[in-house]
Design a protein around this motif. Sequence first.
Motif, PDB file in Angstrom:
ATOM      1  N   ILE A 164       7.545   7.749  77.473  1.00 14.70           N
ATOM      2  CA  ILE A 164       8.950   8.141  77.341  1.00 14.70           C
ATOM      3  C   ILE A 164       9.672   7.173  76.408  1.00 14.70           C
ATOM      4  CG2 ILE A 164      11.122   8.414  78.612  1.00 14.70           C
ATOM      5  CD1 ILE A 164       9.503   9.295  81.008  1.00 14.70           C
ATOM      6  N   SER A 169      14.788   9.945  80.151  1.00 11.50           N
ATOM      7  CA  SER A 169      15.010   9.843  81.598  1.00 11.50           C
ATOM      8  C   SER A 169      13.692   9.614  82.323  1.00 11.50           C
ATOM      9  CB  SER A 169      15.666  11.123  82.112  1.00 11.50           C
ATOM     10  OG  SER A 169      15.757  11.108  83.516  1.00 11.50           O
ATOM     11  N   GLU A 170      13.752   8.878  83.432  1.00 13.79           N
ATOM     12  CA  GLU A 170      12.571   8.641  84.262  1.00 13.79           C
ATOM     13  C   GLU A 170      12.323   9.800  85.229  1.00 13.79           C
ATOM     14  OE1 GLU A 170      10.444   6.189  84.008  1.00 13.79           O
ATOM     15  OE2 GLU A 170      11.539   5.215  82.392  1.00 13.79           O
ATOM     16  N   THR A 171      13.241  10.738  85.292  1.00 11.46           N
ATOM     17  CA  THR A 171      13.055  11.960  86.079  1.00 11.46           C
ATOM     18  C   THR A 171      12.888  13.119  85.106  1.00 11.46           C
ATOM     19  OG1 THR A 171      14.372  11.138  87.924  1.00 11.46           O
ATOM     20  CG2 THR A 171      14.056  13.508  87.792  1.00 11.46           C
ATOM     21  N   PRO A 184      10.420  12.749  89.798  1.00 11.85           N
ATOM     22  CA  PRO A 184      10.497  11.353  89.351  1.00 11.85           C
ATOM     23  C   PRO A 184       9.100  10.835  88.993  1.00 11.85           C
ATOM     24  CG  PRO A 184      10.672  11.456  91.733  1.00 11.85           C
ATOM     25  CD  PRO A 184      10.631  12.884  91.245  1.00 11.85           C
ATOM     26  N   LEU A 185       9.025  10.049  87.918  1.00 13.00           N
ATOM     27  CA  LEU A 185       7.741   9.482  87.517  1.00 13.00           C
ATOM     28  C   LEU A 185       7.296   8.380  88.462  1.00 13.00           C
ATOM     29  CD1 LEU A 185       7.859   9.231  83.627  1.00 13.00           C
ATOM     30  CD2 LEU A 185       6.494  10.755  85.029  1.00 13.00           C
ATOM     31  N   ILE A 186       8.254   7.669  89.039  1.00 14.51           N
ATOM     32  CA  ILE A 186       7.935   6.572  89.951  1.00 14.51           C
ATOM     33  C   ILE A 186       7.680   7.160  91.340  1.00 14.51           C
ATOM     34  CG2 ILE A 186       8.756   4.433  90.986  1.00 14.51           C
ATOM     35  CD1 ILE A 186      10.539   4.063  88.555  1.00 14.51           C
ATOM     36  N   VAL A 200      11.207  16.056  79.073  1.00  9.52           N
ATOM     37  CA  VAL A 200      11.825  14.759  79.338  1.00  9.52           C
ATOM     38  C   VAL A 200      13.216  14.770  78.711  1.00  9.52           C
ATOM     39  CG1 VAL A 200      11.650  12.267  79.069  1.00  9.52           C
ATOM     40  CG2 VAL A 200       9.575  13.636  79.353  1.00  9.52           C
ATOM     41  N   ALA A 203      18.204  10.305  78.989  1.00  7.22           N
ATOM     42  CA  ALA A 203      18.665   9.579  80.167  1.00  7.22           C
ATOM     43  C   ALA A 203      20.185   9.446  80.140  1.00  7.22           C
ATOM     44  CB  ALA A 203      18.040   8.188  80.195  1.00  7.22           C
ATOM     45  N   LYS A 219      20.805   2.666  78.806  1.00  5.77           N
ATOM     46  CA  LYS A 219      20.489   3.573  79.913  1.00  5.77           C
ATOM     47  C   LYS A 219      21.216   3.127  81.196  1.00  5.77           C
ATOM     48  CE  LYS A 219      16.227   4.785  80.105  1.00  5.77           C
ATOM     49  NZ  LYS A 219      14.760   4.827  80.379  1.00  5.77           N
ATOM     50  N   GLU A 221      21.280   2.493  84.847  1.00  8.30           N
ATOM     51  CA  GLU A 221      20.326   2.255  85.921  1.00  8.30           C
ATOM     52  C   GLU A 221      20.981   2.573  87.272  1.00  8.30           C
ATOM     53  OE1 GLU A 221      17.355   1.690  85.205  1.00  8.30           O
ATOM     54  OE2 GLU A 221      17.472   0.992  83.130  1.00  8.30           O
TER      55      GLU A 221
END
Length: 280
Positions: A164, A169-171, A184-186, A200, A203, A219, A221
Amino acid sequence: MRLVLMGLLLWTLVGLGCAHQGAKATPQQGDKAVQPQADTAVQPRADKAVQPVEKLGVGDALKVTVFQQPDLTLETRVDENGSILMPLVGNVKVAGLTTNAAAVQIAEALKQGKYLNNPQVNVALTTVRSRQVSVLGMVAKPGRYPLDETSSQLADVIAAAGGILPTGSETVLVAREGKEQRVPLIGKGYMLRGGETVYVDRAPMFYIYGEVTRAGAYKVEPNMSVMQAIAAGGGMTPRGSDRRLKLRRTTADGKWVETDVGLQEAIRADDVIYVREALF
């Protein structure tokens, strides 16, 4: 004396009859004892029935082996017609079949051609090309990527696409046949299926300028404060003042409102922070 002997004989016969009945009862009790074991032995069959079975498709790479027939070993791909070109028997259609069913199909062709009486065939799927996903949006290398045993997880496919971008975005959004899901990737790995599209999105960002070391877009957080936002921008310059901070934020009707803000204020997407110069 004769009566005594007759009594002893009768007692012996009765004892033998009881022992004989006990011997017959023992196997019946043993049969009942092993009955639960027979029930539990059936359980694994039910478990296997619910396992997902992948079917072969166009472009999939296969390895075909025939027991004790090394000349018939074949590494090939399923062609556009859904077939593979097998030595001796020619084209064999395997698309839409599992690897086990494909092995049976090849064995049947060898038997019907009278090349082997009882061929034992194994088909292994080495590379999956029929199951692909599209990766779009804020990744380094958007495109189509195949799924296989080692790269069916969302994180693996994102990594194959170059990861990414810093503004991504991480989602991510996973879409299939009109249905969308944000993942979510995490956390726990998400398994992809062929035909899905991974998007993707950009963010949520905030903007900071004025008396900071690195003005720009950053970004947002989770639970980020104004103080953390200033730190993300490299901190204030010697001329900056944490008592002269301005925040521009859009309201529900889309208008911009500018207010004074403290260091503990929570940051939202699209916030603009202005660090003003200190008064001397």
